[in-house]
Design a protein around this motif. Structure first.
Motif, short mmCIF file in Angstrom:
data_model
loop_
_atom_site.label_atom_id
_atom_site.label_comp_id
_atom_site.label_asym_id
_atom_site.label_seq_id
_atom_site.Cartn_x
_atom_site.Cartn_y
_atom_site.Cartn_z
N ILE A 75 -17.34 -9.29 7.96
CA ILE A 75 -17.15 -8.90 6.55
C ILE A 75 -16.03 -7.85 6.45
CG2 ILE A 75 -18.28 -8.01 4.45
CD1 ILE A 75 -20.98 -8.54 5.80
N ASP A 76 -15.12 -8.10 5.55
CA ASP A 76 -14.09 -7.09 5.26
C ASP A 76 -13.66 -7.28 3.81
OD1 ASP A 76 -11.99 -5.39 7.38
OD2 ASP A 76 -11.52 -5.52 5.24
N ASN A 77 -13.34 -6.16 3.17
CA ASN A 77 -12.89 -6.31 1.78
C ASN A 77 -11.40 -6.66 1.70
OD1 ASN A 77 -11.84 -3.86 2.46
ND2 ASN A 77 -13.25 -2.65 1.20
N ASP A 122 -0.04 -3.21 8.06
CA ASP A 122 -0.35 -1.87 7.53
C ASP A 122 -0.27 -0.76 8.56
OD1 ASP A 122 -2.57 -2.67 8.94
OD2 ASP A 122 -4.02 -2.28 7.37
N ARG A 123 -0.13 -1.11 9.85
CA ARG A 123 0.00 -0.06 10.85
C ARG A 123 0.61 -0.59 12.14
NH1 ARG A 123 -5.98 1.60 10.24
NH2 ARG A 123 -5.30 1.04 8.18
N TRP A 135 0.41 0.08 16.29
CA TRP A 135 -0.36 0.78 17.33
C TRP A 135 0.48 1.01 18.57
CZ3 TRP A 135 -3.53 -3.34 15.09
CH2 TRP A 135 -4.53 -2.84 14.26
N CYS A 136 0.49 2.24 19.03
CA CYS A 136 1.10 2.55 20.32
C CYS A 136 0.01 3.06 21.25
CB CYS A 136 2.19 3.60 20.16
SG CYS A 136 3.63 2.91 19.36
N SER A 144 -17.51 -0.64 11.29
CA SER A 144 -16.35 0.26 11.34
C SER A 144 -15.92 0.67 9.94
CB SER A 144 -15.19 -0.40 12.09
OG SER A 144 -14.82 -1.61 11.47
N GLY A 168 -0.03 7.08 7.45
CA GLY A 168 -1.39 7.13 8.01
C GLY A 168 -1.95 8.54 8.03
N VAL A 169 -3.26 8.61 7.97
CA VAL A 169 -3.96 9.90 8.13
C VAL A 169 -5.10 9.64 9.10
CG1 VAL A 169 -5.20 11.76 6.99
CG2 VAL A 169 -3.48 10.48 5.71
N THR A 180 -12.93 4.18 14.78
CA THR A 180 -12.89 5.58 14.36
C THR A 180 -14.28 6.04 13.92
OG1 THR A 180 -10.58 5.40 13.71
CG2 THR A 180 -11.85 7.15 12.64
N THR A 191 -6.37 5.97 19.41
CA THR A 191 -7.64 5.26 19.23
C THR A 191 -7.64 3.88 19.87
OG1 THR A 191 -7.60 6.29 17.02
CG2 THR A 191 -9.34 4.70 17.41
C1 LIG Z 1 -0.78 3.87 9.95
C2 LIG Z 1 -1.63 4.11 11.17
C3 LIG Z 1 -1.03 4.10 12.42
C4 LIG Z 1 -1.82 4.31 13.57
N1 LIG Z 1 -1.18 4.31 14.79
C5 LIG Z 1 -1.93 4.44 15.92
C6 LIG Z 1 -1.31 4.35 17.19
O1 LIG Z 1 -0.10 4.22 17.32
N2 LIG Z 1 -2.11 4.42 18.29
C7 LIG Z 1 -3.46 4.58 18.20
O2 LIG Z 1 -4.14 4.60 19.24
N3 LIG Z 1 -4.05 4.74 16.99
C8 LIG Z 1 -3.33 4.66 15.86
N4 LIG Z 1 -3.95 4.77 14.63
C9 LIG Z 1 -5.37 5.14 14.59
C10 LIG Z 1 -6.30 3.97 14.81
O3 LIG Z 1 -5.95 3.22 15.94
C11 LIG Z 1 -6.36 3.02 13.62
O4 LIG Z 1 -6.74 3.70 12.48
C12 LIG Z 1 -7.28 1.84 13.87
O5 LIG Z 1 -6.97 0.88 12.91
C13 LIG Z 1 -8.76 2.24 13.80
O6 LIG Z 1 -9.53 1.10 13.95
P1 LIG Z 1 -10.90 0.93 13.14
O7 LIG Z 1 -11.40 -0.41 13.45
O8 LIG Z 1 -11.77 2.10 13.35
O9 LIG Z 1 -10.48 1.02 11.60
P2 LIG Z 1 -9.62 -0.03 10.77
O10 LIG Z 1 -8.62 -0.71 11.63
O11 LIG Z 1 -9.13 0.74 9.60
O12 LIG Z 1 -10.69 -1.11 10.32
C14 LIG Z 1 -11.70 -0.85 9.38
C15 LIG Z 1 -11.84 -2.10 8.54
O13 LIG Z 1 -12.93 -1.94 7.67
C16 LIG Z 1 -12.59 -2.43 6.39
N5 LIG Z 1 -13.44 -1.72 5.44
C17 LIG Z 1 -13.49 -0.38 5.24
N6 LIG Z 1 -14.45 -0.08 4.33
C18 LIG Z 1 -15.00 -1.26 3.97
C19 LIG Z 1 -16.06 -1.61 3.09
N7 LIG Z 1 -16.76 -0.69 2.41
N8 LIG Z 1 -16.37 -2.92 2.94
C20 LIG Z 1 -15.71 -3.89 3.64
N9 LIG Z 1 -14.71 -3.60 4.51
C21 LIG Z 1 -14.36 -2.31 4.68
C22 LIG Z 1 -11.11 -2.15 6.23
O14 LIG Z 1 -10.50 -3.03 5.31
C23 LIG Z 1 -10.63 -2.37 7.66
O15 LIG Z 1 -10.18 -3.70 7.86
C24 LIG Z 1 -3.21 4.57 13.46
C25 LIG Z 1 -3.77 4.62 12.20
C26 LIG Z 1 -3.00 4.40 11.07
C27 LIG Z 1 -3.68 4.49 9.71
#
Ligand SMILES: Cc1cc2nc3c(=O)[nH]c(=O)nc-3n(C[C@H](O)[C@H](O)[C@H](O)COP(=O)(O)OP(=O)(O)OC[C@H]3O[C@@H](n4cnc5c(N)ncnc54)[C@H](O)[C@@H]3O)c2cc1C
Length: 379
Positions: A35-37, A44-45, A47-48, A142, A245-246, A267, A279
Motif C-alpha cells: 500500500i502506498d498513497n 524524487d530522490r 541515493w548515495c 514505513s 530533502g529533509v 527511517t 539510510t
Molecule cells: C531527497 C532525499 C535524498 C536522500 N538521499 C539519500 C542518500 O543519498 N543516501 C542515503 O542513504 N539516504 C538518503 N536519503 C534518506 C533515505 O534514504 C530516504 O529518505 C529513503 O527514501 C528512506 O526510505 P523509507 O522507506 O524509510 O521512506 P520512503 O522512501 O520515503 O518511503 C515511505 C513510503 O511511504 C509512503 N507513505 C507515507 N505515508 C503514507 C501513508 N499515510 N499512506 C500510504 N503511504 C504512505 C510514501 O509515499 C513513500 O513511498 C534521502 C532522502 C531524501 C528525502
C-alpha cells in the motif's frame, strides 16, 4: 482475505523488502499487499551509499567513484576508497526496477491508498486506510504513523537542495566525487556541498546543512548558484533535475516494533543513521535480516545487537555534541578526515568496525566535549 504480509509504504524500505522477499524461493509465493498513497513515478530522490562488492542494485547504479574528495579550510584531501565504492542510484530507476520485477508475481496486490492506522492482535495486524481495512500476519510499516516527535531539543535536520546540472563545456572529473566541501559559509549551521559528477559535463551538486530549521527555498538556490559560479567556475549550464530533502538526525527513539506483528522499517524503524543521515545501506541490511528470519519461520522483529546499540550511542553522542554546539560539524568531520584513513571512516560510518578501531577513531576527537556528550547519551 488475510494476507501473509502487508507492506505499508512502498518507498526505499518497502520496495527493498518486497524485492528481497520475491527473490527468496520459499517466500516469493506468499500473499502480499503493498500500500502506498503514491504511484512512485517521480524521480524524487537520489541515493548515495558505499559498499565493498557489486550490490543487488548494481544494474541500476547511475554513477560510482573510487576516489572522494574532502575540503575544509585546513584540509584538502583526495583519497582512494580502498575496498569501497561510492555509488549513486536515482530514485526512479529503483522504483521502476523493483516494480518491473514484481510484475512477474501473481500473488501481489498493489493498492494506492492512504494508511490512517494500524492495529494488531496476538495473531495478526490490520492496516486501516481511507478506503478499507486489510489484515495480515505481519505488517511492515514505513509510513510515519508511529514516528516520535521531532523538535529542536532532540533533533537536527539534515536539509538539502540538489541540482543535477548539465554543462556546455567539460567541467568535471567524473572519477572524483566531492563528498564534503566545507569551504562554504557556515552562518546557518554545519554546511557543505556535495559535487558528484556522472560525466565531464554532468554532476549532482547539493547544498546541505545540519541545523535546527530549514531555510527559505531561495537561500538554497542562491547558494547553489554562487558555488557553481564562484567555486566550480561554471557559467553555462542547465538544471536537469532538482531535489529537496529533509532527513532527521535525531535523539528521539524510532520504534522498531510499535505493536504486536507490526515491524517498522526504513527511517520509521530507526534505520537512518542519526549522525550522517545515510539510510540506504542500513535499509538493505535490515531487510536482509528480516528475510533471513522469515525464511526460517522466526519472528521478523529485529533485536538490536550489542554492537548496533553501541553505534547508536556513538550517533547520539555526536548529535549531542552538535546540539550543544560544543563543536561544529565542520570541525568534527575535519578532525575525523585529518586523522583517519577514509577506508576506516567509511567502515565506521557503516557500522562495520571493531571496538578497537572505534577507539582509534574516537581518539581523534577532543576528549572533553565528547565525554560529556557521551555520558548524556547513555540515557
Ligand atoms: C531527497 C532525499 C535524498 C536522500 N538521499 C539519500 C542518500 O543519498 N543516501 C542515503 O542513504 N539516504 C538518503 N536519503 C534518506 C533515505 O534514504 C530516504 O529518505 C529513503 O527514501 C528512506 O526510505 P523509507 O522507506 O524509510 O521512506 P520512503 O522512501 O520515503 O518511503 C515511505 C513510503 O511511504 C509512503 N507513505 C507515507 N505515508 C503514507 C501513508 N499515510 N499512506 C500510504 N503511504 C504512505 C510514501 O509515499 C513513500 O513511498 C534521502 C532522502 C531524501 C528525502
Amino acid at each position: 482475505m488475510k494476507y501473509d504480509f502487508i507492506i505499508a509504504g512502498a518507498g526505499c524500505s518497502g520496495l527493498s523488502l518486497l524485492y528481497r522477499i520475491l527473490q527468496t524461493p520459499c517466500l516469493q509465493n506468499k500473499s502480499i499487499l503493498v500500500i502506498d498513497n503514491d504511484q512512485k513515478k517521480n524521480n524524487d530522490r537520489t541515493w548515495c551509499f558505499w559498499e565493498k562488492d557489486p550490490g543487488s542494485f548494481e544494474s541500476i547504479v547511475y554513477a560510482k567513484w573510487n576516489t572522494l574528495e574532502f575540503i575544509s579550510d585546513t584540509l584538502n584531501k583526495k583519497v582512494n576508497l580502498g575496498p569501497y565504492t561510492y555509488k549513486m542510484i536515482q530514485g526512479i530507476h529503483f522504483y521502476n526496477f523493483v516494480l518491473e520485477y514484481a510484475k512477474k508475481f501473481k500473488n501481489l496486490v498493489f493498492l494506492q491508498d492512504s494508511v490512517t492506522g494500524i492495529d494488531s492482535t496476538i495473531n495478526e495486524a490490520t492496516v486501516i486506510t481511507k478506503k478499507g481495512a486489510y489484515t495480515a500476519k505481519y505488517v511492515f510499516n514505513s509510513t510515519n504513523l508511529f514516528n516520535p516527535k521531532i523538535n529542536k531539543k532532540n533533533s537536527l535536520l539534515q536539509h538539502f537542495k540538489g541540482w543535477k546540472i548539465k554543462t556546455v563545456d567539460p567541467s568535471f572529473n567524473s572519477k572524483v566525487g566531492r563528498l564534503m566541501d566545507f569551504s562554504v559559509s557556515q552562518e546557518n549551521g554545519t554546511t557543505f556541498m556535495y559535487v558528484l559528477p556522472s560525466s565531464s559535463t554532468e554532476a549532482l551538486i547539493e547544498y546541505t546543512l545540519f541545523s535546527k530549521s530549514i531555510l527559505k527555498q531561495e537561500t538554497y538556490v542562491k547558494e547553489l548558484k554562487k558555488y557553481i559560479k564562484d567555486v566550480l567556475k561554471i557559467e553555462n549550464y542547465t538544471i536537469e533535475h532538482e531535489e529537496f530533502g529533509v532527513i532527521p538526525m535525531s535523539l528521539a527513539k524510532f520504534e522498531q516494533n510499535p505493536k504486536l506483528n507490526v515491524i517498522n522499517i526504513g527511517t520509521s524503524g530507526g534505520y537512518t543513521k542519526a549522525s550522517t543521515g545515510y539510510t540506504f545501506q542500513f535499509i538493505q541490511k535490515n531487510v536482509l535480516d528480516i528475510v533471513k528470519n522469515l525464511k526460517t519461520g522466526k519472528s521478523p522483529v529485529q533485536k538490536l545487537s550489542f554492537k548496533n546499540k553501541i553505534y547508536r550511542w556513538y550517533d547520539r553522542t555526536l548529535i549531542n555534541v552538535l546540539l550543544a554546539k560544543k563543536m561544529t560539524g565542520k570541525e568534527v568531520f575535519t578532525v575525523m578526515f585529518k586523522k583517519n584513513s577514509v577506508k576506516k571512516i567509511l567502515a565506521f560510518l557503516s557500522n562495520e568496525t571493531t571496538i578497537y578501531e572505534d577507539i582509534l577513531i574516537m581518539k581523534s576527537f577532543p576528549k572533553f566535549p565528547f565525554l560529556i556528550a557521551g555520558i548524556k547519551s547513555l540515557k
